[in-house]
Write an enzyme that holds these catalytic residues in place. Structure first.
Site, mmCIF file in Angstrom:
data_model
loop_
_atom_site.group_PDB
_atom_site.id
_atom_site.type_symbol
_atom_site.label_atom_id
_atom_site.label_comp_id
_atom_site.label_asym_id
_atom_site.label_seq_id
_atom_site.Cartn_x
_atom_site.Cartn_y
_atom_site.Cartn_z
ATOM 1 N N PRO A 12 -23.625 45.741 -1.999
ATOM 2 C CA PRO A 12 -24.816 45.588 -3.057
ATOM 3 C C PRO A 12 -25.538 47.226 -3.347
ATOM 4 O O PRO A 12 -25.746 48.100 -2.507
ATOM 5 C CB PRO A 12 -25.889 44.873 -2.414
ATOM 6 N N ASN A 13 -25.449 47.343 -4.445
ATOM 7 C CA ASN A 13 -26.205 48.394 -4.980
ATOM 8 C C ASN A 13 -25.288 49.794 -5.212
ATOM 9 O O ASN A 13 -26.048 50.723 -5.679
ATOM 10 C CB ASN A 13 -27.756 48.894 -4.234
ATOM 11 N N ARG A 20 -28.654 56.485 -8.049
ATOM 12 C CA ARG A 20 -29.714 55.917 -6.944
ATOM 13 C C ARG A 20 -29.580 57.099 -5.881
ATOM 14 O O ARG A 20 -28.840 57.554 -5.228
ATOM 15 C CB ARG A 20 -28.571 55.035 -6.272
ATOM 16 N N TYR A 25 -27.689 59.702 -1.400
ATOM 17 C CA TYR A 25 -26.375 59.336 -1.608
ATOM 18 C C TYR A 25 -25.451 60.301 -2.627
ATOM 19 O O TYR A 25 -24.327 60.080 -2.772
ATOM 20 C CB TYR A 25 -26.543 57.994 -2.403
ATOM 21 N N ASN A 76 -17.911 49.499 3.056
ATOM 22 C CA ASN A 76 -19.200 49.899 2.842
ATOM 23 C C ASN A 76 -19.973 48.679 2.534
ATOM 24 O O ASN A 76 -20.065 48.415 1.331
ATOM 25 C CB ASN A 76 -19.462 50.930 1.905
ATOM 26 N N ALA A 79 -26.453 47.391 2.493
ATOM 27 C CA ALA A 79 -27.372 46.924 3.162
ATOM 28 C C ALA A 79 -26.779 45.763 4.053
ATOM 29 O O ALA A 79 -27.445 45.357 5.152
ATOM 30 C CB ALA A 79 -28.555 46.476 2.262
ATOM 31 N N HIS A 82 -26.302 46.014 8.154
ATOM 32 C CA HIS A 82 -27.318 45.475 8.980
ATOM 33 C C HIS A 82 -27.745 44.271 9.236
ATOM 34 O O HIS A 82 -28.583 43.917 10.233
ATOM 35 C CB HIS A 82 -28.717 46.467 8.651
ATOM 36 N N GLU A 100 -15.352 51.052 9.094
ATOM 37 C CA GLU A 100 -16.787 51.012 8.318
ATOM 38 C C GLU A 100 -17.064 52.243 7.655
ATOM 39 O O GLU A 100 -16.792 53.575 8.355
ATOM 40 C CB GLU A 100 -17.739 50.791 9.439
ATOM 41 N N HIS A 102 -19.809 54.756 5.247
ATOM 42 C CA HIS A 102 -21.203 55.130 4.794
ATOM 43 C C HIS A 102 -21.179 56.571 4.089
ATOM 44 O O HIS A 102 -20.870 57.180 4.601
ATOM 45 C CB HIS A 102 -22.330 54.736 5.817
ATOM 46 N N LEU A 103 -21.906 56.417 2.991
ATOM 47 C CA LEU A 103 -22.127 57.704 2.430
ATOM 48 C C LEU A 103 -23.167 58.519 3.050
ATOM 49 O O LEU A 103 -23.056 59.822 3.505
ATOM 50 C CB LEU A 103 -22.550 57.603 0.890
ATOM 51 N N ARG A 109 -31.373 57.541 9.992
ATOM 52 C CA ARG A 109 -32.131 57.224 9.073
ATOM 53 C C ARG A 109 -33.111 56.271 9.735
ATOM 54 O O ARG A 109 -33.361 56.257 10.901
ATOM 55 C CB ARG A 109 -31.531 56.486 7.918
HETATM 56 C C1 DQA Z 1 -25.328 52.888 3.092
HETATM 57 C C2 DQA Z 1 -26.431 52.911 4.069
HETATM 58 C C3 DQA Z 1 -27.093 51.444 4.146
HETATM 59 O O1 DQA Z 1 -28.001 51.504 4.989
HETATM 60 C C4 DQA Z 1 -27.833 51.171 2.570
HETATM 61 O O2 DQA Z 1 -28.452 49.966 2.861
HETATM 62 C C5 DQA Z 1 -26.962 51.373 1.659
HETATM 63 C C6 DQA Z 1 -25.803 52.614 1.420
HETATM 64 C C7 DQA Z 1 -24.534 54.162 2.818
HETATM 65 O O3 DQA Z 1 -23.295 54.136 2.317
HETATM 66 O O4 DQA Z 1 -24.892 55.156 3.413
HETATM 67 O O5 DQA Z 1 -26.855 50.555 0.501
HETATM 68 O O6 DQA Z 1 -24.158 51.733 3.390
#
Ligand code: DQA
Length: 149
Positions: A12-13, A20, A25, A76, A79, A82, A100, A102-103, A109
């Site tokens: 998502p997102n 964003r 990011y 990825n 959210a 978690h 896994e 993540h950017l 964080r």
């Molecule tokens: C993320 C890190 C997550 O905590 C966050 O909710 C994201 C992006 C990352 O790629 O850094 O949406 O997965």
């Protein structure tokens, strides 16, 4: 050497990458990251299929369908990383190697980002390098798959 088939899933997102929270990011869009993955895949002899959805069940469906079609996954889960026992279960059910991605570096964080529900179902993790995290993860997965017996 047969080409490897890798499914790249973003949650998502992440369709909003580029605008964003660029201080976290970066400014690269997801389409640009996907294009770089396909190009790097050609160099590595890896066929890349990259997808994004905002829906947890959609991610579970794509993971479940991956068995027999793909050799491994990059994920990825955004959210859902978690929170999602369902995605953890889907990864365990298919048993495909998953990296896994993540950017940002969630462990540096907020406290609520510091635990990953999916990590125990993954062979490893690349985080903190912006869009480059996906590229590094693709290289790591290709290396892992070609070394696997
Ligand atoms: C993320 C890190 C997550 O905590 C966050 O909710 C994201 C992006 C990352 O790629 O850094 O949406 O997965």
């Amino acid at each position: 050497m047969a080409p490897l088939r890798v499914l790249v899933l973003s949650g998502p997102n992440l369709q909003l990458l580029g605008t964003r929270e660029p201080e976290i990011y970066g400014t690269e869009t997801l389409d640009e990251i996907h294009a770089r993955l396909v190009a790097r895949g050609e160099e590595l002899r890896v066929t890349v299929d990259a997808r994004q959805t905002n829906h947890e069940g959609g991610l579970c469906d794509w993971i479940a369908e991956a068995r027999g079609t793909f050799d491994g996954l990059l994920l990825n889960a955004a959210a859902y990383t978690h929170t999602s026992l369902a995605i953890f279960d889907a990864l365990k059910a298919v048993g495909l190697p998953c990296v896994e991605v993540h950017l940002s570096n969630p462990e540096a964080r907020e406290a609520y980002r510091q635990a990953s529900r999916v990590a125990p179902a993954c062979i490893g993790k690349v985080a903190g390098f912006g869009g480059e995290s996906y590229l590094l993860a693709l290289e790591a997965l290709a290396h892992y798959l070609r070394r696997a017996p």
